[in-house]
Design a protein around this motif. Structure first.
Motif, PDB file in Angstrom:
ATOM      1  N   SER A  12       0.942  -1.091   0.218  1.00 50.16           N
ATOM      2  CA  SER A  12      -0.061   0.416   0.058  1.00 50.16           C
ATOM      3  C   SER A  12       0.694   1.033   0.161  1.00 50.16           C
ATOM      4  CB  SER A  12      -0.837   0.610   0.953  1.00 50.16           C
ATOM      5  OG  SER A  12      -1.796   1.276   0.956  1.00 50.16           O
TER       6      SER A  12
ATOM      7  N   ASN B  35      -4.259   8.519  -2.344  1.00 48.82           N
ATOM      8  CA  ASN B  35      -4.843   8.256  -4.047  1.00 48.82           C
ATOM      9  C   ASN B  35      -4.843   8.726  -5.123  1.00 48.82           C
ATOM     10  OD1 ASN B  35      -4.158   5.687  -4.393  1.00 48.82           O
ATOM     11  ND2 ASN B  35      -6.307   5.323  -4.481  1.00 48.82           N
TER      12      ASN B  35
ATOM     13  N   GLY C  42      -4.115   6.707  -7.805  1.00 46.98           N
ATOM     14  CA  GLY C  42      -5.203   5.897  -8.298  1.00 46.98           C
ATOM     15  C   GLY C  42      -5.081   4.381  -8.899  1.00 46.98           C
TER      16      GLY C  42
ATOM     17  N   PHE D 178      -3.863   2.096  -5.640  1.00 48.11           N
ATOM     18  CA  PHE D 178      -4.587   1.709  -3.547  1.00 48.11           C
ATOM     19  C   PHE D 178      -3.386   1.707  -2.395  1.00 48.11           C
ATOM     20  CE2 PHE D 178      -4.559  -1.861  -0.541  1.00 48.11           C
ATOM     21  CZ  PHE D 178      -4.833  -1.585  -0.387  1.00 48.11           C
ATOM     22  N   CYS D 179      -4.230   2.150  -2.002  1.00 52.95           N
ATOM     23  CA  CYS D 179      -3.515   2.639  -0.479  1.00 52.95           C
ATOM     24  C   CYS D 179      -5.130   2.901   0.375  1.00 52.95           C
ATOM     25  CB  CYS D 179      -3.731   4.205  -0.072  1.00 52.95           C
ATOM     26  SG  CYS D 179      -3.490   5.097   0.758  1.00 52.95           S
TER      27      CYS D 179
ATOM     28  N   PRO E  72      -6.572   6.287   2.057  1.00 51.34           N
ATOM     29  CA  PRO E  72      -6.855   6.887   0.562  1.00 51.34           C
ATOM     30  C   PRO E  72      -7.305   8.424   1.111  1.00 51.34           C
ATOM     31  CG  PRO E  72      -8.982   5.663   0.787  1.00 51.34           C
ATOM     32  CD  PRO E  72      -7.935   5.663   2.320  1.00 51.34           C
TER      33      PRO E  72
ATOM     34  N   LEU F 264      -7.671  -5.827  -5.615  1.00 49.02           N
ATOM     35  CA  LEU F 264      -7.773  -4.656  -4.563  1.00 49.02           C
ATOM     36  C   LEU F 264      -8.024  -3.386  -5.421  1.00 49.02           C
ATOM     37  CD1 LEU F 264      -3.950  -4.677  -3.223  1.00 49.02           C
ATOM     38  CD2 LEU F 264      -6.445  -5.437  -2.356  1.00 49.02           C
ATOM     39  N   ASN F 265      -8.441  -2.763  -6.494  1.00 48.67           N
ATOM     40  CA  ASN F 265      -8.764  -1.661  -6.821  1.00 48.67           C
ATOM     41  C   ASN F 265      -9.263  -2.207  -8.447  1.00 48.67           C
ATOM     42  OD1 ASN F 265      -9.462   0.305  -7.804  1.00 48.67           O
ATOM     43  ND2 ASN F 265      -7.968   1.593  -8.378  1.00 48.67           N
TER      44      ASN F 265
ATOM     45  N   ALA G 248     -10.526  -0.770 -10.532  1.00 46.08           N
ATOM     46  CA  ALA G 248     -10.567   0.686 -11.934  1.00 46.08           C
ATOM     47  C   ALA G 248      -9.162   1.226 -11.659  1.00 46.08           C
ATOM     48  CB  ALA G 248     -11.367   1.755 -10.557  1.00 46.08           C
ATOM     49  N   ALA G 249      -8.392   0.740 -11.049  1.00 46.05           N
ATOM     50  CA  ALA G 249      -6.817   1.559 -11.580  1.00 46.05           C
ATOM     51  C   ALA G 249      -6.072   0.956 -13.654  1.00 46.05           C
ATOM     52  CB  ALA G 249      -5.673   0.184 -10.820  1.00 46.05           C
TER      53      ALA G 249
END
Length: 226
Positions: free
Chosen positions: A20, A25, A28, A30-31, A34, A211-212, A214-215
């Motif tokens: 992380s 973030n 964009g 992952f964090c 965020p 995890l994301n 949308a990255a």
């Protein structure tokens, strides 16, 4: 990911995530937290930066994970900003970024700057060193601040050095650096050597998208490769 209300929550969720950025973030990818350090959290939690409370101040957590545990690394790791990588995922990032190259090989190939070599040589010769000592031993003058800071970030991003603690100075504590080999030991590097770089990249990429989802692909690639 679960809501983080204290240090133990943070460690538990980080170990599940694997890596992380420290905060915010804007990149964009992952964090776990965020939001920016000077902004209030977007959910109900006592977590606040720079309060001095070791249980709820993330600024204190970065040193706690280094001094209280042996399975989490912290340093300038993503987009030249600070972040965390767990022991489980460290070999994959090593394989993706170093590709099995020792420091001397990387320097001879021209991918490491001379300023970075001076820093690395000082740290590797002494095991661990706080920043003021690195500057002194490496022969960096106050006018070299920009070159020093850039080289120090370069070494952390390429995973040759890592932060391993804190040293109390007169006015402000300073980071202590060591080689990544010193920090994690040889087993991690043996694991990394058995992973083809592109396989490591794909493994991390798949985890990021878990995890994301949308990255963006371009940001993912930069997050992984440094």
């Amino acid at each position: 990911m679960d809501i983080i209300r204290n240090y133990n929550d943070f460690v538990e969720v980080l170990l599940r995530a694997g890596f992380s950025m420290s905060y915010g973030n804007a990149e964009g990818v992952f964090c776990l937290m965020p939001w920016n350090w000077n902004d209030p959290p977007p959910y109900d939690t006592p977590v606040r930066y720079h309060t001095g409370d070791p249980d709820t101040d993330p600024w204190a957590w970065r040193i706690r994970v280094l001094t209280e545990r042996d399975d989490i690394a912290y340093g300038k790791l993503f987009f030249k900003k600070s972040g965390y990588i767990t022991r489980e995922w460290y070999p994959y990032f090593l394989a993706a970024r170093r590709g099995g190259m020792e420091f001397a090989e990387a320097y001879e190939s021209g991918t490491i700057s001379y300023a970075a070599k001076r820093i690395y040589d000082a740290v590797s010769a002494h095991g661990t060193l706080p920043l003021p000592a690195i500057k002194k031993i490496g022969g960096f003058a106050p006018s070299d601040k920009s070159a020093f800071d850039s080289a120090l970030t370069e070494l952390q991003m390429k995973m040759y050095l890592t932060i391993c603690g804190e040293h109390e100075e007169v006015n402000w504590p300073s980071n202590v650096l060591c080689t990544t080999e010193h920090f994690f030991g040889i087993d991690v590097f043996e694991e990394a050597a058995s992973i083809p770089p592109e396989q490591a990249v794909e493994k991390i990429r798949e985890r990021i998208l878990e995890l994301n989802p949308a990255a963006a692909e371009k940001r993912i690639n930069k997050f992984i490769r440094g």
